[in-house]
Design a protein around this motif. Sequence first.
Motif, PDB file in Angstrom:
ATOM      1  N   ILE A   5      -4.047  35.233   3.641  1.00  0.00           N
ATOM      2  CA  ILE A   5      -4.931  36.065   4.452  1.00  0.00           C
ATOM      3  C   ILE A   5      -6.186  35.258   4.736  1.00  0.00           C
ATOM      4  O   ILE A   5      -6.853  34.800   3.807  1.00  0.00           O
ATOM      5  N   LEU A   6      -6.484  35.056   6.021  1.00  0.00           N
ATOM      6  CA  LEU A   6      -7.637  34.256   6.424  1.00  0.00           C
ATOM      7  C   LEU A   6      -8.499  35.051   7.402  1.00  0.00           C
ATOM      8  O   LEU A   6      -7.975  35.732   8.286  1.00  0.00           O
ATOM      9  N   LEU A   7      -9.809  34.923   7.248  1.00  0.00           N
ATOM     10  CA  LEU A   7     -10.755  35.528   8.173  1.00  0.00           C
ATOM     11  C   LEU A   7     -11.633  34.407   8.705  1.00  0.00           C
ATOM     12  O   LEU A   7     -12.316  33.734   7.937  1.00  0.00           O
ATOM     13  N   GLY A   8     -11.570  34.180  10.012  1.00  0.00           N
ATOM     14  CA  GLY A   8     -12.356  33.097  10.588  1.00  0.00           C
ATOM     15  C   GLY A   8     -12.409  33.180  12.101  1.00  0.00           C
ATOM     16  O   GLY A   8     -11.952  34.152  12.702  1.00  0.00           O
ATOM     17  N   LEU A  31      -8.206  27.802  13.022  1.00  0.00           N
ATOM     18  CA  LEU A  31      -9.126  28.818  12.555  1.00  0.00           C
ATOM     19  C   LEU A  31     -10.124  28.192  11.583  1.00  0.00           C
ATOM     20  O   LEU A  31      -9.729  27.532  10.622  1.00  0.00           O
ATOM     21  N   ALA A  32     -11.407  28.361  11.860  1.00  0.00           N
ATOM     22  CA  ALA A  32     -12.468  27.875  10.964  1.00  0.00           C
ATOM     23  C   ALA A  32     -12.843  29.009  10.017  1.00  0.00           C
ATOM     24  O   ALA A  32     -13.251  30.083  10.451  1.00  0.00           O
ATOM     25  N   VAL A  33     -12.696  28.754   8.718  1.00  0.00           N
ATOM     26  CA  VAL A  33     -12.971  29.762   7.700  1.00  0.00           C
ATOM     27  C   VAL A  33     -14.105  29.252   6.816  1.00  0.00           C
ATOM     28  O   VAL A  33     -13.976  28.206   6.188  1.00  0.00           O
ATOM     29  N   ASN A  34     -15.220  29.988   6.801  1.00  0.00           N
ATOM     30  CA  ASN A  34     -16.366  29.592   5.981  1.00  0.00           C
ATOM     31  C   ASN A  34     -16.033  29.688   4.498  1.00  0.00           C
ATOM     32  O   ASN A  34     -15.360  30.618   4.069  1.00  0.00           O
ATOM     33  N   ARG A  35     -16.531  28.727   3.746  1.00  0.00           N
ATOM     34  CA  ARG A  35     -16.395  28.784   2.291  1.00  0.00           C
ATOM     35  C   ARG A  35     -17.394  29.781   1.741  1.00  0.00           C
ATOM     36  O   ARG A  35     -18.459  29.999   2.313  1.00  0.00           O
ATOM     37  N   ASN A  50      -4.479  25.392  10.590  1.00  0.00           N
ATOM     38  CA  ASN A  50      -3.629  25.472  11.775  1.00  0.00           C
ATOM     39  C   ASN A  50      -2.771  26.727  11.665  1.00  0.00           C
ATOM     40  O   ASN A  50      -2.102  26.949  10.650  1.00  0.00           O
ATOM     41  N   ILE A  51      -2.788  27.534  12.722  1.00  0.00           N
ATOM     42  CA  ILE A  51      -2.062  28.803  12.755  1.00  0.00           C
ATOM     43  C   ILE A  51      -0.994  28.720  13.843  1.00  0.00           C
ATOM     44  O   ILE A  51      -1.248  28.204  14.931  1.00  0.00           O
ATOM     45  N   VAL A  73      -6.054  36.801   9.970  1.00  0.00           N
ATOM     46  CA  VAL A  73      -4.653  36.390  10.102  1.00  0.00           C
ATOM     47  C   VAL A  73      -3.955  36.612   8.769  1.00  0.00           C
ATOM     48  O   VAL A  73      -4.404  36.121   7.735  1.00  0.00           O
ATOM     49  N   ASN A  74      -2.869  37.372   8.804  1.00  0.00           N
ATOM     50  CA  ASN A  74      -1.997  37.553   7.642  1.00  0.00           C
ATOM     51  C   ASN A  74      -0.724  36.784   7.928  1.00  0.00           C
ATOM     52  O   ASN A  74      -0.145  36.928   9.009  1.00  0.00           O
ATOM     53  N   GLY A  75      -0.288  35.993   6.983  1.00  0.00           N
ATOM     54  CA  GLY A  75       0.927  35.227   7.209  1.00  0.00           C
ATOM     55  C   GLY A  75       1.396  34.525   5.960  1.00  0.00           C
ATOM     56  O   GLY A  75       1.068  34.927   4.842  1.00  0.00           O
TER      57      GLY A  75
END
Length: 142
Positions: A5-8, A31-35, A50-51, A73-75
């Motif tokens: 699961i990514l949020l970006g 997708l750029a996801v902040n730390r 990469n999605i 994004v859920n995957g």
Amino acid sequence: MNKTILLGRLTKNPEIKFSQTNNVKVATFSLAVNRKYVKQGEGRQADFFNIVAYSKLGDFVEKFLKQGIQVCVNGRLQTRNYEDKNGIKRYVTEVIAEEIDFADSYTKIESNADNTQETVSEELKEKDASEDFISNSDDLPF
């Protein structure tokens, strides 16, 4: 279990292609996801993933996602390998999307639209409105 699961935010507009074997739509984007943590004296760091979205989800990506839009994004994580033009074996790790949801408000999404005044479809606005049909906790049956 393989669940990611990514949020970006999208780093650029998605690329759309079709698979060679069965002509299925394939949408790819980064997708750029902040730390979560910021080291003292440094700026915020981000990881880039990469999605890949296939078929109907690829249609959704092509129609609605643009650079800068924030999505969830859920995957699943997947690795593959191939040989490049020079015969060197390359390895790729990517997220195969199973669900993609907007994380921005509609006004932000619409303000990111092209100069052609492309906006999010009425269908998505109706979906969002139907999910918020309970206006406050007084309307709850329990």
